[in-house]
Design an enzyme around this catalytic site. Structure first.
Site, mmCIF file in Angstrom:
data_model
loop_
_atom_site.group_PDB
_atom_site.id
_atom_site.type_symbol
_atom_site.label_atom_id
_atom_site.label_comp_id
_atom_site.label_asym_id
_atom_site.label_seq_id
_atom_site.Cartn_x
_atom_site.Cartn_y
_atom_site.Cartn_z
ATOM 1 N N HIS A 130 -5.833 0.419 -7.248
ATOM 2 C CA HIS A 130 -6.553 -0.379 -6.246
ATOM 3 C C HIS A 130 -6.454 -1.841 -6.668
ATOM 4 O O HIS A 130 -6.385 -2.148 -7.848
ATOM 5 C CB HIS A 130 -8.035 0.033 -6.208
ATOM 6 C CG HIS A 130 -8.899 -0.918 -5.426
ATOM 7 N ND1 HIS A 130 -8.993 -0.854 -4.057
ATOM 8 C CD2 HIS A 130 -9.659 -1.982 -5.830
ATOM 9 C CE1 HIS A 130 -9.800 -1.845 -3.641
ATOM 10 N NE2 HIS A 130 -10.218 -2.530 -4.693
ATOM 11 N N THR A 157 0.824 -1.211 0.000
ATOM 12 C CA THR A 157 0.000 0.000 0.000
ATOM 13 C C THR A 157 0.861 1.265 0.000
ATOM 14 O O THR A 157 0.587 2.216 -0.736
ATOM 15 C CB THR A 157 -0.908 0.006 1.255
ATOM 16 O OG1 THR A 157 -1.596 -1.237 1.331
ATOM 17 C CG2 THR A 157 -1.904 1.152 1.212
ATOM 18 N N ASN A 162 -1.717 6.118 -4.518
ATOM 19 C CA ASN A 162 -0.820 4.982 -4.770
ATOM 20 C C ASN A 162 -1.148 4.224 -6.050
ATOM 21 O O ASN A 162 -0.988 3.014 -6.140
ATOM 22 C CB ASN A 162 -0.772 4.059 -3.539
ATOM 23 C CG ASN A 162 -2.137 3.517 -3.164
ATOM 24 O OD1 ASN A 162 -3.124 3.828 -3.801
ATOM 25 N ND2 ASN A 162 -2.178 2.682 -2.139
#
Ligand code: UDP
Ligand code: MG
Length: 140
Positions: free
Chosen positions: A117, A93, A114
């Site tokens: 998903h 993550t 980031n």
């Protein structure tokens, strides 16, 4: 029945920076098949619903704001052991902890922005796929 699918979004930062093509290339190079794909934008309400499991966590409000801040690309991917394999491809993550060569290591900007998903279980993969697509769309 195990469907061997996972659900992914290319998040607003990655779409806005023009990294969607490079990320899709990595996904295909890792032998995932794209069963469904949609460029769309989440409303704040949709983001709040999608991330409901994180409600109450310190990052929840900010995450919902960020996830509705620009366009995302939603996809359903298939491969044997899709959920586990895709989590490996995207990395941790927090990009600072993501393994070399992973999508997040290469393209994430922060723990929040980031890049992608990835579903965390077969059950959630199905729920998340159905959040964006009808089964008619992805089993054709
Ligand atoms: N997130 C964040 N701060 C944190 C943890 C998570 O902003 O400390 C965001 C980040 O965008 C992450 C999402 O919330 O991808 C969902 O968190 P989760 O723990 O489910 O991570 P993931 O399954 O995406 O690796
Ligand atoms: Mg998660």
């Amino acid at each position: 029945m195990k469907l061997d699918i996972t659900f992914t979004m290319i998040k607003p930062d990655a779409v806005a920076e023009g990294n969607a093509g490079a990320i899709l290339k990595m996904i295909e190079a890792a032998d995932f098949k794209v069963l469904a794909l949609k460029l769309t934008r989440l409303t704040p309400g949709q983001a709040a619903k999608f991330y409901e499991v994180h409600k109450g966590k310190p990052f929840y409000e900010s995450l919902c704001e960020y996830m509705s801040s620009g366009k995302i690309i939603a996809m359903i991917l298939s491969k044997k052991d899709a959920v586990k394999e895709y989590r490996q491809l995207i990395g941790a993550t927090d990009p600072a902890k993501a393994e070399t060569g992973t999508i997040r290591k290469l393209y994430a900007r922060s723990i929040q922005a980031n890049a992608v998903h990835g579903s965390d279980s077969d059950e959630n993969a199905e729920i998340e796929a159905n959040f964006f697509f009808s089964s008619l769309e992805y089993f054709n």
